[in-house]
Design an enzyme around this catalytic site. Structure first.
Site, PDB file in Angstrom:
ATOM      1  N   CYS A  55       0.864  -1.497   0.596  1.00 25.16           N
ATOM      2  CA  CYS A  55      -0.070  -0.353  -0.227  1.00 25.16           C
ATOM      3  C   CYS A  55       0.994   1.100   0.004  1.00 25.16           C
ATOM      4  O   CYS A  55       1.424   1.161   0.846  1.00 25.16           O
ATOM      5  CB  CYS A  55      -0.932  -0.172   0.993  1.00 25.16           C
ATOM      6  SG  CYS A  55      -1.392   1.703   1.603  1.00 25.16           S
ATOM      7  N   GLY A  56       0.588   1.940  -1.008  1.00 27.63           N
ATOM      8  CA  GLY A  56       1.310   2.748  -1.334  1.00 27.63           C
ATOM      9  C   GLY A  56       1.184   3.752   0.549  1.00 27.63           C
ATOM     10  O   GLY A  56       2.481   4.983   0.589  1.00 27.63           O
ATOM     11  N   HIS A  57      -0.087   4.499   0.311  1.00 19.80           N
ATOM     12  CA  HIS A  57      -0.549   5.312   1.448  1.00 19.80           C
ATOM     13  C   HIS A  57       0.112   4.516   3.053  1.00 19.80           C
ATOM     14  O   HIS A  57       0.644   5.730   3.577  1.00 19.80           O
ATOM     15  CB  HIS A  57      -1.406   5.566   1.824  1.00 19.80           C
ATOM     16  CG  HIS A  57      -2.430   6.230   0.683  1.00 19.80           C
ATOM     17  ND1 HIS A  57      -2.671   7.417   0.161  1.00 19.80           N
ATOM     18  CD2 HIS A  57      -2.960   6.004  -0.369  1.00 19.80           C
ATOM     19  CE1 HIS A  57      -3.039   7.791  -0.676  1.00 19.80           C
ATOM     20  NE2 HIS A  57      -3.833   6.490  -1.080  1.00 19.80           N
ATOM     21  N   CYS A  58       0.084   3.526   2.766  1.00 21.21           N
ATOM     22  CA  CYS A  58       0.532   2.977   4.227  1.00 21.21           C
ATOM     23  C   CYS A  58       2.395   3.276   4.281  1.00 21.21           C
ATOM     24  O   CYS A  58       3.496   3.500   4.744  1.00 21.21           O
ATOM     25  CB  CYS A  58       0.656   1.242   4.442  1.00 21.21           C
ATOM     26  SG  CYS A  58      -1.052   0.975   4.084  1.00 21.21           S
TER      27      CYS A  58
END
Length: 495
Positions: A50-53
């Protein structure tokens, strides 16, 4: 050999320091032990891909290190490895953050930068209102960017409404109460009871009107706190945009090239007196014109000349760009007219197209032409080209247009809401995509479509709500499309 051994030891020490983390990695077997016995803990449910993670990770690590000294645990759960645990807590997106109090979870609603996480969790660790003493006063009023303290004594008690408001706003602000016969030095020495808002910017404090304290009105107090909780003129970004949006005031943006610091500083100083004079009416900010060029274009700025100035009314979804050069004098004259209502909003519109298809291509400049004709029913879709739900609806909407045809009194229309503004006179605003609105013939009211996005449901909705005399398909009739297999049908996911 000794040199080699020294290098090896140094590398081990370096690797250990790099890999050390104050964020706990939790599994199904360790979760209850680490979380359920804690007065307060924050848990991130994440996926490695996950990029946001990944963007959150360094901020989460920094916050964990800072909060460790305050005995507040930060932990994470890898949902690709612990699917059952994540399912137990209803995780359906990444990252999901939850605050646990003795094992009871609530959604985390704070910022996702290190300082914001720290501030939010410190507030969560304290009572809604902290008892402040002579020994803790100086430290407490500087414990956060905005700290609100009520002062009183036996003869002039702090109003109970203060604690009531603090309980509802504890996630956003830090509240304290100081009850004693002798008070610490406080600004301007107001009479008791008194409420002072301390802030780490501008003049450093604001005093709530003395005449309003004893009979504290929550609505008036909330307005005071919100108005004084943002700087007079600060840089705006995704991290603090929410605090401006919550106030509901128009936002005046100064778009500046981040590389031209001298121009920015000069203009900011020129604008500050204007911002001070309009405090409580308009919030003033400056913004990185290069990084947020698309936001500037959405506010109807050309996007090729800086500095630039524009006012956005979030409530009305209207935009007021300054068409002249952004100088202190021009901005002052512009704002004087704006507050008097003498500036007309800018309405972005694509060129009026030739109508040569089954679906009426609506643009802002053609709005009145379509909707002022009350002899026809109008069913309009407001979409964004990048919206996946809109893309799946597109072939169905075309078939719906063919169903009713050009010569029908039912017009099937669509507007690209990224290229066109909804005129201020329209009785609605578009909040998500696609938005579907039906205007019956003979009426100025719009009906929301909230059903599923199948062709059959759309036709049923039109037939139920149309008011024109010959609203049925008059030409170009198309058989209702039947899907042989459910998997072949377009998806009807809701936003």
């Amino acid at each position: 050999m000794r040199l080699s051994s020294s290098i090896s030891l140094a590398l081990v020490a370096l690797t250990t320091s790099v890999l050390a983390s104050d964020v706990l990695d939790l599994t199904q077997s360790s979760f209850k032990k680490e979380v359920f016995n804690e007065d307060l803990a924050l848990v991130e449910f994440f996926a490695p891909w996950c990029g946001h993670c990944k963007n959150l990770a360094p901020h989460y690590e920094e916050a964990a290190t800072e909060l460790k000294s305050k005995n507040i645990k930060l932990a994470k759960v890898d949902c690709t490895e612990e699917q059952a645990l994540c399912g137990e807590y209803g995780v359906n997106g990444y990252p999901t953050l939850k605050v646990f109090r003795n094992g009871v979870p609530v959604d985390y609603t704070g910022p996702r930068k290190a300082d914001g996480i720290i501030s939010y969790m410190v507030k969560q660790s304290l009572p809604a209102v902290t008892d402040v003493t002579p020994e803790t006063h100086a430290e407490f009023i500087k414990a956060d960017k905005v700290v609100v303290v009520a002062y009183g004594d036996a003869s002039h008690p702090i109003p109970s409404a203060f604690a009531s408001f603090a309980n509802t706003a504890r996630d956003s602000y830090l509240f304290g109460q100081y009850s004693a016969s002798s008070l610490p030095p406080i600004p301007e020495s107001p009479s008791l009871p008194a409420i002072v808002l301390y802030k780490s910017f501008d003049e450093g404090y604001a005093i709530f009107p003395a005449s309003e304290v004893a009979n504290l009105d929550n609505e008036l107090f909330e307005e005071f706190v919100k108005m004084n909780s943002v700087p007079l003129l600060d840089e705006i970004s995704p991290e603090n945009f929410g605090s401006y949006a919550e106030q509901g005031l128009p936002i005046a943006y100064l778009f500046v090239d981040p590389n031209d610091v001298a121009t920015r500083e000069k203009l900011v100083e020129e604008i500050k007196p204007i911002a001070k004079g309009l405090k409580g009416e308009v919030n003033f900010v400056y913004i990185d014109a290069i990084k947020f060029i698309d936001h500037g274009k959405s506010l109807n700025l050309p996007g090729d000349s800086w500095p630039a100035f524009v006012v956005q009314d979030l409530a009305a979804q209207t935009k007021f760009p300054l068409t002249e050069k952004a100088t202190g004098a021009n901005i002052k004259a512009f704002m004087e007219k704006f507050v008097k209502g003498e500036i007309q909003p800018s309405i972005k519109s694509a060129p009026i197209p030739t109508q040569d298809g089954p679906v009426y291509k609506l643009v802002a400049d053609d709005w009145e032409n379509l909707f002022n004709d009350e002899s026809k029913d109008v069913f309009a879709e407001f979409f964004a080209p990048w919206c996946g739900h809109c893309q799946r609806l597109a072939p169905i909407w075309d078939v719906l247009g063919e169903k009713y045809g050009k010569n029908s009194n039912v017009i099937i229309a669509q507007m690209d809401a990224t290229e066109n503004d909804i005129p201020p006179a329209a009785p609605f605003r578009v909040q998500g995509f696609p938005t579907l609105k039906f205007r019956p013939a003979g009426s100025s009211e719009f009906i929301d479509y909230t059903g599923d996005r199948s062709l059959e449901s759309l036709i049923e909705f039109v037939e139920t709500n149309k008011k024109s005399e010959s609203g049925a398909s008059a030409s170009g009739e198309v058989e209702d499309e039947e899907w042989e297999d459910e998997e072949d049908a377009p998806e009807h996911d809701e936003l």
